[in-house]
Design a protein around this motif. Structure first.
Motif, mmCIF file in Angstrom:
data_model
loop_
_atom_site.group_PDB
_atom_site.id
_atom_site.type_symbol
_atom_site.label_atom_id
_atom_site.label_comp_id
_atom_site.label_asym_id
_atom_site.label_seq_id
_atom_site.Cartn_x
_atom_site.Cartn_y
_atom_site.Cartn_z
ATOM 1 N N ILE A 69 -1.918 7.167 2.183
ATOM 2 C CA ILE A 69 -2.637 7.014 3.457
ATOM 3 C C ILE A 69 -2.435 8.246 4.324
ATOM 4 O O ILE A 69 -3.375 8.771 4.949
ATOM 5 N N TYR A 95 -7.382 4.776 6.090
ATOM 6 C CA TYR A 95 -7.171 3.627 5.223
ATOM 7 C C TYR A 95 -8.309 2.634 5.446
ATOM 8 O O TYR A 95 -9.014 2.692 6.466
ATOM 9 N N PRO A 151 0.836 -1.216 0.000
ATOM 10 C CA PRO A 151 0.000 0.000 0.000
ATOM 11 C C PRO A 151 0.868 1.262 0.000
ATOM 12 O O PRO A 151 1.965 1.273 0.564
#
Length: 257
Positions: A74, A80, A69
């Motif tokens: 984020i 998230y 990710p």
């Protein structure tokens, strides 16, 4: 189906099943796919079978799902999503205004809220008194007078109660911090009391050992000064058996004991 039921009954569920895809072979295929892809091209849009046609054991599922990710995304978005649930990086308690309510106290935690909360409580008491008065009033004679007065008072009481509850919820972190301080102080006091009890017990045992040591030294010094005193005082010469009666034998035995 049986595996799903077993998973649901398990109090400690296993990791998600897709963790088995993170093998060394699949990770090497992912790196090769990224190397062969054009710069700036999203690898999720590529046909991995065409790009990796010279490789073996290319999985059917997209290799792009193995990508890590983007932490910068984020941090930028502030939240998230994991398994359909949204988690915020910094947990915050939404204010009453953010939830769409009518907030009557200042939002800034640095501002003293006590005057506003006192006004809210006074308004709550006054509105409750007006509500009782309106409920005791006779019913209206016609239906064209609009909304009844008691309903307005009830709506305002609802707004005031929401403000009181929201202000109390804002103080939950302060309450948790205070409870934690009290718990730590209590644990410290208990440990101090236990340490004090252990020290007093050790002092008592040391005093008893000192008394026993002193008694042993006194007995050893007395024995070394008169080595034959104990033997002469405790030994009783037996009488002549030819001149003893039964009572004399019993008396002599008692003296020995």
């Amino acid at each position: 189906m049986d595996d799903e039921e077993t998973e649901l009954r398990n109090p400690f569920p296993s990791p998600p099943s897709h963790y088995t895809r993170y093998t060394n072979h699949n990770l090497k295929l992912l790196e090769l796919l990224k190397e062969r892809a054009s710069e700036g091209v999203d690898i999720s849009t590529l046909n991995q079978y065409d790009v990796l046609s010279d490789q073996t054991d290319v999985p059917e599922w997209p290799l792009a799902t193995l990508e890590k990710p983007r932490v910068d995304w984020i941090l930028e978005e502030g939240h998230y999503t994991v398994f359909g649930d949204t988690w915020f990086i910094k947990e915050t308690i939404p204010s009453l205004a953010e939830l769409g309510g009518h907030q009557l106290y200042p939002q800034d935690p640095g501002v003293d809220r006590r005057p506003a909360l006192r006004s809210i409580l006074r308004s709550l008491l006054v509105t409750y008194s007006k509500l009782l008065t309106s409920l005791l009033a006779p019913p209206p004679t016609s239906s064209s007078e609009g909304e009844p007065e008691w309903k307005q008072h009830l709506e305002w009481i609802n707004v005031l109660a929401q403000n009181v509850m929201a202000a109390a919820n804002d103080l939950r972190p302060v309450q948790a911090r205070g409870n934690l301080e009290l718990m730590m102080r209590r644990q410290l006091e208990l440990r101090r009391e236990e340490t004090k009890t252990i020290h007093s017990k050790c002092d008592s045992l040391e005093a008893q050992l000192a008394e026993l040591r002193q008694s042993a030294q006194s007995l050893s010094s007395a024995a070394s000064a008169n080595p034959s005193q104990g033997a002469t005082s405790s030994s009783v010469p037996p009488p002549d058996p030819s001149q003893m009666s039964h009572e004399d034998v019993l008396r002599w035995a008692e003296e020995l004991v």
